[in-house]
Write a protein that holds these residues in place. Sequence first.
Motif, PDB file in Angstrom:
ATOM      1  N   ALA A 162      -4.582   4.736   5.922  1.00 46.36           N
ATOM      2  CA  ALA A 162      -3.373   4.217   6.578  1.00 46.36           C
ATOM      3  C   ALA A 162      -3.702   2.885   7.253  1.00 46.36           C
ATOM      4  O   ALA A 162      -4.860   2.595   7.555  1.00 46.36           O
ATOM      5  N   PRO A 163      -2.677   2.086   7.538  1.00 45.00           N
ATOM      6  CA  PRO A 163      -1.246   2.358   7.365  1.00 45.00           C
ATOM      7  C   PRO A 163      -0.775   2.066   5.946  1.00 45.00           C
ATOM      8  O   PRO A 163      -1.397   1.310   5.210  1.00 45.00           O
ATOM      9  N   PHE A 164       0.374   2.667   5.608  1.00 43.28           N
ATOM     10  CA  PHE A 164       0.980   2.481   4.305  1.00 43.28           C
ATOM     11  C   PHE A 164       2.327   1.772   4.452  1.00 43.28           C
ATOM     12  O   PHE A 164       3.097   2.070   5.363  1.00 43.28           O
ATOM     13  N   SER A 208       0.856  -1.175   0.000  1.00 46.04           N
ATOM     14  CA  SER A 208       0.000   0.000   0.000  1.00 46.04           C
ATOM     15  C   SER A 208       0.899   1.234   0.000  1.00 46.04           C
ATOM     16  O   SER A 208       1.746   1.379   0.882  1.00 46.04           O
ATOM     17  N   VAL A 209       0.711   2.118  -0.990  1.00 54.39           N
ATOM     18  CA  VAL A 209       1.633   3.232  -1.201  1.00 54.39           C
ATOM     19  C   VAL A 209       0.871   4.556  -1.217  1.00 54.39           C
ATOM     20  O   VAL A 209      -0.202   4.663  -1.821  1.00 54.39           O
ATOM     21  N   LEU A 210       1.443   5.561  -0.555  1.00 54.16           N
ATOM     22  CA  LEU A 210       0.933   6.924  -0.611  1.00 54.16           C
ATOM     23  C   LEU A 210       1.980   7.797  -1.291  1.00 54.16           C
ATOM     24  O   LEU A 210       3.155   7.781  -0.901  1.00 54.16           O
ATOM     25  N   VAL A 211       1.560   8.570  -2.287  1.00 50.25           N
ATOM     26  CA  VAL A 211       2.431   9.537  -2.947  1.00 50.25           C
ATOM     27  C   VAL A 211       1.956  10.934  -2.555  1.00 50.25           C
ATOM     28  O   VAL A 211       0.803  11.299  -2.830  1.00 50.25           O
ATOM     29  N   VAL A 212       2.810  11.691  -1.898  1.00 57.96           N
ATOM     30  CA  VAL A 212       2.496  13.063  -1.525  1.00 57.96           C
ATOM     31  C   VAL A 212       3.089  13.979  -2.597  1.00 57.96           C
ATOM     32  O   VAL A 212       4.313  14.093  -2.716  1.00 57.96           O
ATOM     33  N   LEU A 224       2.893  11.769   8.734  1.00 55.87           N
ATOM     34  CA  LEU A 224       3.282  10.783   7.732  1.00 55.87           C
ATOM     35  C   LEU A 224       4.007   9.607   8.374  1.00 55.87           C
ATOM     36  O   LEU A 224       3.751   8.446   8.036  1.00 55.87           O
ATOM     37  N   VAL A 225       4.905   9.905   9.296  1.00 60.59           N
ATOM     38  CA  VAL A 225       5.631   8.829   9.976  1.00 60.59           C
ATOM     39  C   VAL A 225       4.656   7.938  10.738  1.00 60.59           C
ATOM     40  O   VAL A 225       4.773   6.704  10.744  1.00 60.59           O
ATOM     41  N   SER A 226       3.647   8.552  11.369  1.00 64.49           N
ATOM     42  CA  SER A 226       2.683   7.781  12.158  1.00 64.49           C
ATOM     43  C   SER A 226       1.780   6.918  11.286  1.00 64.49           C
ATOM     44  O   SER A 226       1.150   5.976  11.773  1.00 64.49           O
ATOM     45  N   GLN A 227       1.705   7.231   9.985  1.00 66.76           N
ATOM     46  CA  GLN A 227       0.851   6.460   9.092  1.00 66.76           C
ATOM     47  C   GLN A 227       1.585   5.316   8.399  1.00 66.76           C
ATOM     48  O   GLN A 227       1.009   4.619   7.556  1.00 66.76           O
ATOM     49  N   LEU A 228       2.848   5.103   8.758  1.00 63.22           N
ATOM     50  CA  LEU A 228       3.592   3.977   8.212  1.00 63.22           C
ATOM     51  C   LEU A 228       3.200   2.682   8.896  1.00 63.22           C
ATOM     52  O   LEU A 228       2.989   2.647  10.117  1.00 63.22           O
TER      53      LEU A 228
END
Length: 256
Positions: A145-147, A81-85, A163-167
């Motif tokens: 999340a999570p990613f 699962s990937v998030l691109v900001v 962002l770190v917390s959503q890893l």
Amino acid sequence: MELAVLRDDMVDSLEHASKGVVSSESVSAAMREVPRHEFVDPGDERLAYADRSFEQSGTRVLAPSTAARLLEALDADSGDSVLVVGAGVGYTPAVLAEIVGEENVHAVDITRNVVLEARSNLASAGYEGVFVDCRNGAEGLPEYAPFDRILVESAAADPPKPLVSQLAPDGQLVIPIGIGEQSLTIVEGDDPANPETQPLGTVAFAPLLVEGEQAGSIERNRTVREDRERAERARERRTGWEQDWIDWDGEGNPMR
């Protein structure tokens, strides 16, 4: 010359020792599949496969070598699962869709017209399943999340805590870190309160925008407030009241 041949030539050059930015089979195969000319409009479809950046629709289109460097650092696997900001024109999310599956790719951008452009380009190229939303990228996308992987295509002074917390456990965030001199950095989120970082080398990216800084937006409320506070401090300095020191006794009475 067929555009597919140009794509192969582009990736071949990125794999060549003189650049060496593509080293994994997954990134190589994905970049050979994605029709970059559907995302980039330099006036000539063939120029879409040149290793150069473009300004388009209010955003900067990364050069293929820069995009490849980010993707190799991200090291995404099938099913991640990937998030691109920073959705940009949608090219990087499309390449990731080839690697992890388009239903696993989420992208956000703070500028609405950029989001609309990315959605349109992704649909034209056959990646309608990629989710693109208008969001403050520094806040991430908590509802999804999570990613396993988060990629930020803008620079920040420090890794944004949301962002770190959503890893996910063992997840990784890839982001340019620094003000002035920047370093592409891998952030591991096993301990969100104290994430481990691994610098990968110098880069140069535009800063990560916050609400009110995107193109065409109204002035930030924060800026208005700061200007008001500065004006108030200047007014107080002119009166000189802060120079009038008063010593107080133990009972709260002024002593002259």
